[in-house]
Design an enzyme around this catalytic site. Structure first.
Site, PDB file in Angstrom:
ATOM      1  N   ASP A 132     -39.822  24.302-122.718  1.00 58.15           N
ATOM      2  CA  ASP A 132     -40.324  24.637-124.054  1.00 58.15           C
ATOM      3  C   ASP A 132     -39.814  23.681-125.128  1.00 58.15           C
ATOM      4  O   ASP A 132     -40.369  23.596-126.209  1.00 58.15           O
ATOM      5  CB  ASP A 132     -39.835  26.046-124.409  1.00 58.15           C
ATOM      6  CG  ASP A 132     -40.998  26.963-124.655  1.00 58.15           C
ATOM      7  OD1 ASP A 132     -42.069  26.685-124.117  1.00 58.15           O
ATOM      8  OD2 ASP A 132     -40.815  27.937-125.404  1.00 58.15           O
ATOM      9  N   GLY A 312     -50.713  35.299-131.314  1.00 59.19           N
ATOM     10  CA  GLY A 312     -51.227  36.636-131.666  1.00 59.19           C
ATOM     11  C   GLY A 312     -51.633  36.792-133.117  1.00 59.19           C
ATOM     12  O   GLY A 312     -52.759  37.202-133.414  1.00 59.19           O
TER      13      GLY A 312
END
Ligand code: ADP
Length: 386
Positions: A132, A312
């Site tokens: 990441d 989201g």
């Protein structure tokens, strides 16, 4: 691969709670089938064994044998300064990931366990780690260093690393492709439970809001984002908090949760309509922080071609997108309210026709990005330099 067409996808939730649930979907010959059931998974190993059983399920299996899987791509949160690229996992790589536990105590041990279990189940597969932090390794030293004595960097590797790199990389590449401009200056805004913003110049990250850990930068679901370190001394010295309590406060009890008692943007939006002043202020604060970072990154990039909202909240909350982009005409950023409202969360443009800067909503897809990186790594044999 390389068509990037999923044959199945799934999720194991609530592992260890006594009521774990597995969801498994297959997409074969254009037909979607789904299994959703409670399973006994007291740990991650059992959860992953269930995944292997579903992959080889009599009717819904996509392979007959786990040995047919060629590659397992693992999302590993922290690669430290050791891993600058996607890497085939060897014993040496595992040892190094283990050494990085102290930098990401919540995430790296779980990622490590996932690798160990996958090695046992998918015995013929290559295991690959996608970090990441990797995409952010292109940041210049002036962006990743903190203004503290140098030995804290040289001896203890205290610096900004940045996170959500796989998502920022994926959506910035999608945006550059959409714009038809590999050299585009793009600001990617990842708004999920965790939130971060990255300045990308010609495909390379040049600055990002998360730092040594995932606490800095934007206001998040339950993390404070930027806060003056003096607050931490005050909590410890005057209010007698322990370091663990400070960590719990800033990581788990702050952000939108701390300000409103809720951490789902849908509930917070509803509360605003019901006259909740805390919800209204928290939402203003949330959008204001993003605005400030956009201003900073326009300066860093000396201009911007596109803003990209993802994850989201970024994909679903037209309200947040509007609050962030309103009153930014001085930068050539003009949002079209109608397009913003009607946007469906797939790649779309929500700026006015005359806007100098494109405002885009792009659904992130970290799984596809991981699969792409694994595929590229194994087909070229060269580690991907982010
Ligand atoms: P994670 O960081 O856990 O991957 P996601 O990217 O899935 O998180 O984002 C989760 C958040 O998205 C939820 O907490 C919720 O606030 C927000 N969200 C999801 N759907 C909507 C929606 N329709 N409107 C506003 N916010 C939403």
């Amino acid at each position: 691969m390389p068509q990037e067409s999923p044959v199945c996808s799934g999720l194991v939730e609530r592992i260890g709670s006594g009521d774990a649930v597995v969801t498994h979907k297959t997409f074969i010959n254009g037909e979607e089938k789904i299994i959703n059931k409670n399973i006994l998974a007291i740990n991650h190993e059992e959860g992953l064994h269930e995944v292997a059983r579903l992959l080889t399920h009599k009717e819904m299996g996509v392979v007959q044998n786990p040995d047919e899987i060629n590659v397992v791509g693992h999302r590993v949160v922290h690669g430290g300064e050791t891993f600058k690229a996607t890497t085939i996992i060897t014993q040496e790589v595992k040892d190094k990931i283990e050494q990085l536990f102290s930098l990401a105590p919540l995430h790296n041990p779980a990622n490590f366990l996932g690798i160990a279990v996958a090695e046992k189940i998918f015995t013929k597969a290559k295991q690959v780690a996608v970090f990441d932090t990797a995409f952010h390794h292109s940041m210049p030293e002036k962006a990743f260093r903190y203004a503290i004595p140098e030995n804290f960097y040289t001896e203890h590797r205290i610096r900004a690393y940045g996170f959500h790199g796989t998502s920022h990389k994926y959506v910035s590449e999608q945006a550059a492709h959409y714009l038809g401009n590999k050299k585009a200056k793009i600001i990617t805004i990842h708004l999920g439970n965790g939130c971060s913003i990255t300045a990308v110049n010609a495909g390379k990250a040049v600055d990002t809001s998360m730092g040594f850990g995932p606490l800095s930068g934007l206001v998040m679901g339950s993390r404070s984002g930027d806060i003056d370190a003096s607050v931490i001394f005050y909590l410890i010295e005057q209010l007698k908090y322990t370091p663990a309590e400070v960590s719990e406060l800033l990581n788990k009890k702050s952000g939108m949760l701390g300000l409103t008692g809720m951490n789902d943007m849908r509930d917070i939006k509803k509360a605003i309509t019901e006259g909740d002043k805390h919800a209204a202020l928290a939402t203003e604060l949330y959008a204001y922080r993003i605005k400030k970072y956009i201003g900073a990154y326009v300066a860093v990039l000396n201009g911007v071609d596109a803003l990209v909202f993802t994850a989201g909240i970024g994909e679903n909350s037209s309200d947040i997108r509007y609050r962030v982009c309103a009153d930014m005409e001085c930068f050539g950023i003009n949002i079209d309210s109608k397009k913003n409202e009607n946007c469906l969360g797939v790649t779309s443009e929500i700026n006015t026709v005359g806007s100098l800067v494109k405002i885009m909503v792009i659904a992130t897809n970290e799984e596809v990005e991981i699969a792409k990186q694994c595929f590229d790594l194994l087909s070229t044999g060269i580690n991907i330099v982010p």
